[in-house]
Design a protein around this motif. Sequence first.
Motif, PDB file in Angstrom:
ATOM      1  N   PRO A   1     -28.952 -13.638   4.338  1.00 32.81           N
ATOM      2  CA  PRO A   1     -27.534 -13.753   3.588  1.00 32.81           C
ATOM      3  C   PRO A   1     -27.777 -13.953   2.077  1.00 32.81           C
ATOM      4  CG  PRO A   1     -27.830 -15.618   5.221  1.00 32.81           C
ATOM      5  CD  PRO A   1     -29.050 -14.731   5.294  1.00 32.81           C
TER       6      PRO A   1
ATOM      7  N   ARG B   1     -20.688 -14.324  16.041  1.00 31.38           N
ATOM      8  CA  ARG B   1     -21.243 -14.928  17.298  1.00 31.38           C
ATOM      9  C   ARG B   1     -20.346 -15.025  18.271  1.00 31.38           C
ATOM     10  NH1 ARG B   1     -24.305 -19.521  13.441  1.00 31.38           N
ATOM     11  NH2 ARG B   1     -25.791 -18.131  12.527  1.00 31.38           N
TER      12      ARG B   1
ATOM     13  N   LYS C   1     -26.355 -11.035  -1.009  1.00 26.83           N
ATOM     14  CA  LYS C   1     -25.470 -11.761  -2.035  1.00 26.83           C
ATOM     15  C   LYS C   1     -26.357 -11.360  -3.326  1.00 26.83           C
ATOM     16  CE  LYS C   1     -22.553 -14.318  -4.643  1.00 26.83           C
ATOM     17  NZ  LYS C   1     -22.251 -15.705  -4.704  1.00 26.83           N
TER      18      LYS C   1
ATOM     19  N   GLN D   1     -25.024 -24.940   7.146  1.00 25.64           N
ATOM     20  CA  GLN D   1     -24.073 -24.178   6.443  1.00 25.64           C
ATOM     21  C   GLN D   1     -24.107 -24.653   5.068  1.00 25.64           C
ATOM     22  OE1 GLN D   1     -22.048 -21.762   7.998  1.00 25.64           O
ATOM     23  NE2 GLN D   1     -21.700 -21.833   5.732  1.00 25.64           N
TER      24      GLN D   1
ATOM     25  N   GLN E   1     -32.060 -16.325   9.368  1.00 24.33           N
ATOM     26  CA  GLN E   1     -30.932 -17.168   9.094  1.00 24.33           C
ATOM     27  C   GLN E   1     -30.557 -17.528   7.736  1.00 24.33           C
ATOM     28  OE1 GLN E   1     -28.501 -17.639  11.292  1.00 24.33           O
ATOM     29  NE2 GLN E   1     -29.668 -16.861  13.051  1.00 24.33           N
TER      30      GLN E   1
ATOM     31  N   SER F   1     -20.271 -10.368   1.546  1.00 29.62           N
ATOM     32  CA  SER F   1     -20.637 -11.303   2.561  1.00 29.62           C
ATOM     33  C   SER F   1     -19.909 -11.281   3.991  1.00 29.62           C
ATOM     34  CB  SER F   1     -20.628 -12.695   2.177  1.00 29.62           C
ATOM     35  OG  SER F   1     -20.341 -13.644   2.900  1.00 29.62           O
ATOM     36  N   VAL F   2     -20.478 -11.006   4.929  1.00 24.42           N
ATOM     37  CA  VAL F   2     -20.028 -11.000   6.260  1.00 24.42           C
ATOM     38  C   VAL F   2     -20.579 -12.149   7.194  1.00 24.42           C
ATOM     39  CG1 VAL F   2     -19.434  -9.494   8.237  1.00 24.42           C
ATOM     40  CG2 VAL F   2     -19.665  -8.201   5.831  1.00 24.42           C
ATOM     41  N   ALA F   3     -19.829 -12.778   7.741  1.00 23.74           N
ATOM     42  CA  ALA F   3     -20.530 -13.878   8.633  1.00 23.74           C
ATOM     43  C   ALA F   3     -21.047 -13.283   9.951  1.00 23.74           C
ATOM     44  CB  ALA F   3     -19.624 -14.909   8.985  1.00 23.74           C
ATOM     45  N   PRO F   4     -22.272 -13.613  10.249  1.00 30.59           N
ATOM     46  CA  PRO F   4     -22.833 -13.130  11.649  1.00 30.59           C
ATOM     47  C   PRO F   4     -21.539 -13.163  12.512  1.00 30.59           C
ATOM     48  CG  PRO F   4     -24.028 -14.972  10.983  1.00 30.59           C
ATOM     49  CD  PRO F   4     -22.829 -14.797   9.836  1.00 30.59           C
TER      50      PRO F   4
ATOM     51  N   GLU G   1     -25.942 -14.843  19.292  1.00 27.55           N
ATOM     52  CA  GLU G   1     -25.781 -13.745  18.060  1.00 27.55           C
ATOM     53  C   GLU G   1     -26.873 -12.792  18.343  1.00 27.55           C
ATOM     54  OE1 GLU G   1     -26.283 -16.039  14.116  1.00 27.55           O
ATOM     55  OE2 GLU G   1     -26.990 -14.074  13.289  1.00 27.55           O
TER      56      GLU G   1
ATOM     57  N   LEU H   1     -26.912 -22.734   3.161  1.00 26.78           N
ATOM     58  CA  LEU H   1     -26.312 -21.129   2.848  1.00 26.78           C
ATOM     59  C   LEU H   1     -25.216 -21.353   1.874  1.00 26.78           C
ATOM     60  CD1 LEU H   1     -25.538 -19.871   6.511  1.00 26.78           C
ATOM     61  CD2 LEU H   1     -27.160 -18.917   4.752  1.00 26.78           C
ATOM     62  N   ASN H   2     -24.257 -22.415   1.802  1.00 25.03           N
ATOM     63  CA  ASN H   2     -23.279 -22.357   0.823  1.00 25.03           C
ATOM     64  C   ASN H   2     -23.868 -22.686  -0.592  1.00 25.03           C
ATOM     65  OD1 ASN H   2     -21.341 -22.034   2.624  1.00 25.03           O
ATOM     66  ND2 ASN H   2     -20.544 -24.046   2.867  1.00 25.03           N
TER      67      ASN H   2
END
Length: 406
Positions: free
Chosen positions: A315, A330, A319, A12, A311, A325-328, A399, A15-16
């Motif tokens: 993403p 799960r 961007k 996370q 993964q 942005s759409v979270a996958p 997922e 990703l951020n």
Amino acid sequence: MSCCDAGAMSVQDALNTMLVQITTVSECVTVSLANSQGYILAEDVLSPLNMPPFDNSAMDGYAFRFAEWVEGQALAVAGTALAGQPFTGDIPAGACLRIMTGAQVPTGLDTVIMQEQTAQTSEGVLFTQPPKAKANIRYLGEEIRTGDVVLKAGSRLHARALPLLATLGLPEVKVHRRLKVAIFSTGDELKLPGTPLQAGEIYDSNRYGIEAMLNRMGIECLNLGIIPDDPAQLRDTFMQAAQSADAIITSGGVSVGEADYTKDLLLELGEVGFWSVAMKPGKPFAFGKIRDKHFFGLPGNPVSAFVTFYQLVQPALRKLAGEISVAPLRIPAIAEHNFRSAKNRVDFQRGLISVNADGLITVRSTGAQGSGMFTSLCAANCFVIVEKDVPAGSSVTIELFNEIVN
Ligand code: AMP
Ligand code: MG
């Protein structure tokens, strides 16, 4: 930002970190509706019209004034309205109009009865069931009003969006230009499929999966081939890639082995963001810059390269391309057997979901999960996200694979 040689960054946080540093490409283009598939909208689309654009019948049947209907009394048929051929005459009091699906309902008529609920008599049409007031009419603007936002900037123009744009009569749309991403594989041992292998050599597989996923994302791929573990050739290729593409993706050479030159080159030509992510397969995964272009260094192991692209890079590129942005998604599934976790890393195992006799979703592993083993990836339809040991019969997060790999 901290560089993480000692401890790997969480998925996370990785990703951020990438998402805050990535700014969407600014150039936009106008494309025709017919050529717009896969592009990302650069601005909100406002409806230029009401939808439906006029009151129309949802059924083949008869249109009439509800207040004039009297039980047991037939209605004379004053004319016919077809889709695209409105009825323009008068409909006398107590009469009705034969009407087909999609035909305009004339002003004043307020109800349609379906043909199956009527019978023909010598006096006209008799209703075999009591009608419902205002039934079977699709009213002007009941779905969309002129000026409504129907698609937001950042929406991907997929097969569901294109017919919506066409419905509104829009011949073209303003979109972000397509991204161009350079990819190459690094390694002295790599050969092209179709060429014979010498001792110690293997076929380059990473570029094929990555290029296929880029294609499905609507991204142009500048495929620079296989580059040997030679700092001079790697430097030249990095420079060429940085000049020609919006982002650079390599595989291999991001570990700490003797022939892993990527980090030194990144320090020389750009900057190192982070180097290691607490995921399995994966761990060595580099994010940084070559000149002013984003760089993603995938691990060499083929399944690791594939999973880290999916993964982490997916993403980031969405961007860069301007996509919202759409979270996958799960969801929980019932583990058909024990799943063992990886120590201090999130394990993205490859699994196959099914529905059991009780209608519940279950998941099982597709077999040996080695980071070079493509058979278990190929047989899978989802990731099984294992953060701690999961006993058989309990819940585990899955997922489903999205459209870029199917
Ligand atoms: P590296 O990250 O360069 O140390 O590579 C790790 C492992 O992945 C080694 O076994 C390499 O031979 C293998 N490998 C690296 N790149 C590729 C590739 N493009 N296709 C298949 N295997 C690769
Ligand atoms: Mg290598």
